[in-house]
Design an enzyme around this catalytic site. Structure first.
Site: not given
Ligand code: EPU
Length: 346
Positions: A174, A246, A342
């Site tokens: 990012r 995010s 972000e």
């Molecule tokens: N989780 C929770 N509770 C929540 C949300 C997430 O416990 O309310 C846990 C989930 O269980 C999961 C982990 O956190 O194990 C990660 O969550 P998720 O897979 O949804 O991915 P993320 O880390 O929240 C990132 C990117 C997204 C991208 C996804 C898929 C960042 C800041 N965000 O999200 O990017 O789509 O991975 O690769 O790196 C964006 O930048 O706008 C964005 C949506």
């Protein structure tokens, strides 16, 4: 003397333009002077004029990663440079160029129609092509930076249109050289380089799960469809509920801090980030502080994904940033981890 004949048409000016429908958070914001930029060649003269008049300026793409204040003084440049074309191809790669104003998701669809797979994991990310390299958009194990050959931009420090090769863009999680130098560059065109040797990228758990039994050898279009389905289920559609994806970055901590945290919180969600660092799931940290689905006035935390802040209608940047501060304080106090916002705060 045909310089006048070749001169670009000046950018169209609209005074006091409402931006509510030009930012995915749906925040009410008025741009004092909005210029519609349809060609890179308009920028040198316009930026000189703004400099002479000592007017502040900023560029706006799809408005999907910004937090806009109620009023934007000075000049707001609406980047609407369109067009995409194949440049060349050799045995290993294909190069094509895309105008900064092209919609990102439409570009991903176009690459699949042209039989140029590679960007399918990045389907359905809102915003424009020109904004994508600034925060090095990434999803499901792929980041745009690895597919970029070079970037054309207006460099306000040099007051010239420049081309930056990939190495100069300093892409990281990012992050990029453009993000490190805010308000210096206006991206006008992105040149992509897509390898011909394609391989499915399914290491991300959500995606791997979709294909494990039914079809362990999906093609790019099937991955594209799966990514669209996963994102639609987890992330709110900005056309329905205002949001900027995010809201916080996933924080990176050193291994020692991670190991202490995991003793205290055995369910902590984290991923290796090189040998010495660990990336923590910010969504999990926020969820653990009880914020998921919480509403404070017109804004809140999305009920299905704690990493996404939403505007239920009528919210302002002050409401959003107030909620963000609240979350940052709780996460810092419970986990000792600082969350970084972000989207760009204008
Ligand atoms: N989780 C929770 N509770 C929540 C949300 C997430 O416990 O309310 C846990 C989930 O269980 C999961 C982990 O956190 O194990 C990660 O969550 P998720 O897979 O949804 O991915 P993320 O880390 O929240 C990132 C990117 C997204 C991208 C996804 C898929 C960042 C800041 N965000 O999200 O990017 O789509 O991975 O690769 O790196 C964006 O930048 O706008 C964005 C949506």
């Amino acid at each position: 003397m045909n310089s006048a004949k070749n001169a670009p048409k000046p950018a169209k000016l609209i005074s006091n333009l409402g931006l509510k429908h030009r930012n995915s958070f749906g925040l009410d914001s008025t741009a004092e002077l909005a210029y519609e930029i349809t060609s890179a060649e308009q920028l040198p003269d316009l930026l000189k004029e703004l400099k002479d008049k000592k007017l502040a300026w900023r560029a706006l793409g799809g408005g999907s990663n910004v937090i806009l204040p109620e009023s934007l003084p000075g000049a707001t440049l609406l980047i609407n440079i369109l067009g995409q074309e194949l440049i060349k191809s050799d045995d290993s790669n294909t190069w094509f160029s895309v105008g900064a104003g092209v919609n990102w998701h439409e570009l991903v669809s176009w690459t699949l129609e042209q039989n140029l797979p590679g960007l399918e994991n990045l389907a359905l990310i809102p915003g424009t092509v020109g904004a994508a390299p600034i925060q090095n958009i990434g999803a499901y194990g792929v980041e745009i930076g690895e597919y970029i050959d070079s970037i054309e931009a207006f460099d306000s420090a040099a007051h010239a249109l420049v081309t930056l090769p990939q190495e100069a863009c300093q892409f990281a999680y990012r992050d990029s050289y453009f993000k490190q130098n805010p308000n210096r560059f206006i991206v006008t065109k992105v040149i992509f380089k897509i390898p011909k040797a394609w391989q499915a990228r399914l290491q991300y758990a959500d995606l791997a799960k979709q294909f494990s039994e039914s079809n362990s050898n999906p093609n790019a279009k099937q991955i594209f469809d799966a990514v669209c389905a996963i994102r639609s289920k987890k992330l709110p559609d900005p056309a329905v509920i205002g949001n900027a994806g995010s809201f916080f970055q996933n924080p990176i901590v050193n291994k020692d801090q991670h190991d202490l945290l995991i003793q205290q919180f055995p369910d902590l969600v984290s991923y290796p980030d090189g040998p010495e660092k660990r990336k923590l799931a910010a969504g999990w940290l926020i969820d653990q502080c009880g914020f998921k689905g919480k509403r404070i006035g017109p804004v809140g935390v999305y009920e299905k994904q704690a990493l996404v802040l939403v505007n239920h209608g009528g919210g302002t940047s002050t409401d959003i940033l107030g909620l963000a501060k609240n979350i940052q304080e709780e996460v810092l106090s419970k986990f000792g981890v600082q969350l970084e916002i972000e989207p760009n705060i204008l």
